[in-house]
Design a protein around this motif. Structure first.
Motif, short mmCIF file in Angstrom:
data_model
loop_
_atom_site.label_atom_id
_atom_site.label_comp_id
_atom_site.label_asym_id
_atom_site.label_seq_id
_atom_site.Cartn_x
_atom_site.Cartn_y
_atom_site.Cartn_z
N VAL A 128 25.24 -28.47 9.80
CA VAL A 128 23.73 -28.99 9.72
C VAL A 128 23.14 -27.97 10.54
CG1 VAL A 128 22.48 -30.80 10.44
CG2 VAL A 128 24.52 -31.17 9.48
N LEU A 129 23.51 -27.61 11.76
CA LEU A 129 22.89 -26.65 12.78
C LEU A 129 22.32 -25.47 11.98
CD1 LEU A 129 21.94 -26.52 15.82
CD2 LEU A 129 24.17 -25.24 16.06
N ILE A 130 23.45 -24.73 11.17
CA ILE A 130 22.76 -23.56 10.63
C ILE A 130 21.84 -23.82 9.58
CG2 ILE A 130 23.88 -21.67 9.08
CD1 ILE A 130 24.97 -21.40 12.11
N LEU A 131 22.18 -24.92 8.88
CA LEU A 131 21.28 -24.95 7.66
C LEU A 131 19.95 -25.55 7.97
CD1 LEU A 131 23.36 -27.20 5.16
CD2 LEU A 131 22.53 -24.75 4.84
N VAL A 132 19.57 -26.28 9.19
CA VAL A 132 18.32 -26.28 9.73
C VAL A 132 17.52 -25.07 10.40
CG1 VAL A 132 16.98 -27.50 11.62
CG2 VAL A 132 18.93 -28.80 10.26
N GLY A 133 18.51 -24.36 10.81
CA GLY A 133 17.86 -23.00 11.17
C GLY A 133 17.29 -22.11 10.07
N CYS A 134 18.08 -21.85 9.05
CA CYS A 134 17.71 -21.50 7.78
C CYS A 134 16.22 -22.13 7.25
CB CYS A 134 18.89 -21.29 6.65
SG CYS A 134 20.11 -20.41 6.96
N ALA A 135 16.35 -23.67 7.22
CA ALA A 135 15.28 -24.13 6.65
C ALA A 135 14.05 -23.77 7.41
CB ALA A 135 15.61 -25.51 6.84
N ASN A 136 14.32 -23.96 8.83
CA ASN A 136 12.82 -23.49 9.30
C ASN A 136 12.40 -22.04 9.45
OD1 ASN A 136 11.14 -25.09 10.77
ND2 ASN A 136 11.99 -25.03 12.76
N LEU A 152 12.65 -14.96 15.02
CA LEU A 152 12.42 -15.79 16.26
C LEU A 152 12.44 -17.26 15.75
CD1 LEU A 152 9.35 -14.08 18.02
CD2 LEU A 152 11.45 -14.51 18.93
N VAL A 153 12.06 -17.80 14.88
CA VAL A 153 12.01 -19.12 14.51
C VAL A 153 13.44 -19.45 14.14
CG1 VAL A 153 11.39 -20.73 12.69
CG2 VAL A 153 9.70 -19.13 13.47
N PHE A 154 14.28 -18.81 13.55
CA PHE A 154 15.77 -19.09 13.47
C PHE A 154 16.48 -19.22 14.72
CE2 PHE A 154 20.02 -17.82 12.50
CZ PHE A 154 20.48 -18.89 11.50
N GLY A 155 16.13 -18.38 15.56
CA GLY A 155 16.86 -18.54 16.83
C GLY A 155 16.36 -19.69 17.64
N PHE A 161 17.60 -27.26 18.09
CA PHE A 161 18.42 -28.55 17.36
C PHE A 161 19.64 -28.82 18.18
CE2 PHE A 161 20.53 -30.46 13.79
CZ PHE A 161 19.44 -31.36 13.42
N TYR A 162 20.28 -27.64 18.74
CA TYR A 162 21.53 -27.94 19.32
C TYR A 162 21.23 -28.70 20.55
CZ TYR A 162 25.56 -27.09 22.22
OH TYR A 162 26.59 -27.20 23.00
N ALA B 18 12.92 -24.39 -1.68
CA ALA B 18 14.22 -24.78 -1.71
C ALA B 18 15.21 -24.66 -0.44
CB ALA B 18 14.99 -24.12 -2.84
N ILE B 19 15.11 -23.52 0.16
CA ILE B 19 16.00 -23.48 1.43
C ILE B 19 15.74 -24.46 2.32
CG2 ILE B 19 16.59 -21.76 3.12
CD1 ILE B 19 16.19 -19.41 1.05
N ALA B 20 14.34 -24.40 2.64
CA ALA B 20 13.74 -25.33 3.59
C ALA B 20 13.97 -26.85 3.32
CB ALA B 20 12.14 -25.14 3.77
N SER B 21 14.08 -27.10 2.23
CA SER B 21 14.24 -28.75 1.86
C SER B 21 15.92 -28.87 2.07
CB SER B 21 13.85 -28.89 0.48
OG SER B 21 14.97 -29.56 -0.29
N ILE B 22 16.58 -27.82 1.58
CA ILE B 22 18.09 -28.09 1.93
C ILE B 22 18.35 -28.36 3.33
CG2 ILE B 22 20.49 -27.21 1.95
CD1 ILE B 22 19.67 -25.66 -0.51
N GLY B 23 17.51 -27.50 4.32
CA GLY B 23 17.95 -27.80 5.76
C GLY B 23 17.48 -29.17 6.25
N PHE B 24 16.23 -29.42 5.53
CA PHE B 24 15.78 -30.87 5.98
C PHE B 24 16.59 -31.97 5.65
CE2 PHE B 24 11.90 -28.00 6.69
CZ PHE B 24 12.04 -28.04 8.26
N ALA B 25 17.07 -31.70 4.38
CA ALA B 25 17.69 -32.91 3.77
C ALA B 25 18.99 -33.07 4.62
CB ALA B 25 18.23 -32.42 2.37
N VAL B 26 19.74 -32.21 4.94
CA VAL B 26 20.83 -32.28 5.65
C VAL B 26 20.83 -33.14 7.03
CG1 VAL B 26 22.28 -30.39 4.53
CG2 VAL B 26 21.05 -30.22 6.70
N ILE B 27 19.73 -33.21 7.43
CA ILE B 27 19.66 -33.94 8.79
C ILE B 27 19.77 -35.51 8.56
CG2 ILE B 27 18.01 -34.77 10.67
CD1 ILE B 27 16.60 -32.16 10.42
#
Lengths: 263, 164
Positions: A128-136, A152-155, A161-162, B18-27
């Motif tokens: 979840v942590l990695i995916l949220v980083g990618c998402a942001n 920067l945003v990824f880091g 989130f951690y 799509a990438i952004a949505s995957i990340g926000f979905a997993v929360i």
């Protein structure tokens, strides 16, 4: 209260206990009020009862009455835990309520399936942590941030989130959790300003805190208000708004520290 | 006429969404199928909004149209994978959250509070209100847009997890 004639049939107390448990679990997992009421009424109808349900942010109030014998009734209040979003539970419990209706599940089968649903494991927190980083980071790219800003945003998101996961584990007040994670994330993203990295440090700062936006409570609150559950809707709205204010305070503080005259 | 370059921009926009949505979905811990659908819907919705804005529509109107489309499609997908529509329609909206406008609202507010010059302060107040109102309108467009289909087809939306 009348005793049940058939010993195999569950009595009204057992049914009421299970139904309030399910309602409270749905509330905690982040279902909107209409769905909770529909699911619970459907299950109660199957057992030959009808219910009146009041759903609040913190508690569920339910009166369950036998369809033929209205003296056979009880009222229960069940406390709901604070919000931990879990849509797998919402969709599985919805499916369970339809299965109760369509497949003639017995009371014990329902109880077993309910326990299976609520005890299933969540997705790994590191994934979840990695995916949220990618998402942001993707979010930052959507706002036309350059590569520096995206990095920067990824880091910043990973660290923020951690921090949030750790603080939630320690049961710290959620307003403080949101303020602190927003503050830390925006401070890291703001390094772009300090060291003049890239040409879009503004975008990095703006998108660094977006992973915190309480989207689900916000949408749930409007859905509730539209569907007539105004009180619950407003409670959710106030909750979501106070979280957004906390995010703003966190962002605000790190902007003050970074020095606004440069922004 | 739509050029290939324009199409390419829309595609990139959709992919990022799509990438952004995957990340926000997993929360919110949905099932894997729901995550895939939410990515698909987010790509479609955000791409549509991008195309509408480029063709001259106001951002909140474009957002409203895109959110309604996501809402409608999500009911359809919900019937296919037997999962409540909001499970994937909510995360697919999140890439449209007006983060930059919200940030500029806060920035405008702080600058206004710190400013001692009355003429400059007026400018900051304008920034604050313009960005703040845009943020609010986009948020409402998102939420109302996605919940309209649920209101129009209540029977359909509440029976998607039924398998028989």
């Amino acid at each position: 209260m009348k005793e049940n004639i058939n010993p195999n049939e569950p009595n009204i107390q057992e049914i009421a206990d299970l139904l309030t448990d399910i309602a409270a679990e749905l509330m905690t997992a982040g279902a909107h009020t209409m769905r909770i009421i529909q699911n619970i009424s459907r299950m109660a109808g199957k057992f030959g009862y009808f219910i009146e349900l009041s759903v609040f942010q913190q508690s569920i109030m339910m009166t369950i009455t036998h369809k033929e014998d209205s003296s056979n009734r009880i009222t229960l209040i069940k406390k709901a835990r604070s919000l931990v979003l879990n849509f797998t539970i919402v969709s599985d419990l919805s499916a369970l309520s339809w299965d109760t209706f369509d497949k003639d599940l017995t009371f014990d089968e329902i109880k077993i399936r309910y326990h299976e649903v609520v005890t299933q494991k969540r997705m790994s927190r590191w994934l979840v942590l990695i995916l949220v980083g990618c998402a942001n980071a993707a979010f930052c790219a959507l706002f036309k941030g350059d590569l520096y800003a995206i990095g920067l945003v990824f880091g910043a998101t990973i660290v923020g989130f951690y921090l949030r996961q750790e603080m939630i584990k320690k049961h710290i007040n959620h307003l403080i959790v949101f303020t602190t994670s927003a503050f830390v994330a925006s401070l890291i993203a703001g390094l772009g300003y300090v060291f003049h990295l890239g040409s879009t440090p503004e975008v990095a700062l703006a998108s660094s805190v977006l992973y915190l936006i309480p989207g689900v409570p916000l949408i749930n609150s409007i859905l509730d208000i539209i569907e007539g559950h105004v009180l619950t809707g407003i409670a959710r709205l106030v909750n979501a708004t106070s979280l957004i204010v906390c995010i703003a305070i966190g962002l605000f503080s790190s902007m003050l520290i970074l020095g606004l005259e440069k922004l | 006429m739509i050029s290939t370059e324009f199409l390419c921009l829309i595609l990139i926009d959709g992919l990022l969404a799509a990438i952004a949505s995957i990340g926000f979905a997993v929360i919110s811990n949905p099932s894997r199928k729901a995550i895939a659908v939410s990515a698909l819907l987010a790509a479609f919705g955000h791409g549509l909004r991008f195309a509408l804005i480029k063709s001259g529509l106001e951002i909140w109107l474009a957002t409203f149209v895109a959110a309604s489309c996501i809402g409608l499609l999500s009911i359809w997908f919900a019937r296919i994978i037997h999962c409540p529509a909001e499970v994937f329609s909510f995360p697919s909206l999140l890439p449209m959250i007006p983060g930059l406008f919200a940030y500029r609202t806060i920035l405008g507010l702080i600058k206004f509070l710190q400013c001692t010059d009355a003429t400059k302060a007026q400018g900051f107040m304008m920034d604050f209100f313009r960005n703040g109102l845009t943020t609010t309108f986009i948020l409402f467009a998102l939420v109302v847009g996605v919940s309209l289909p649920v209101l129009f087809f209540p029977k359909l939306s509440f029976s998607v997890t039924r398998k028989y």
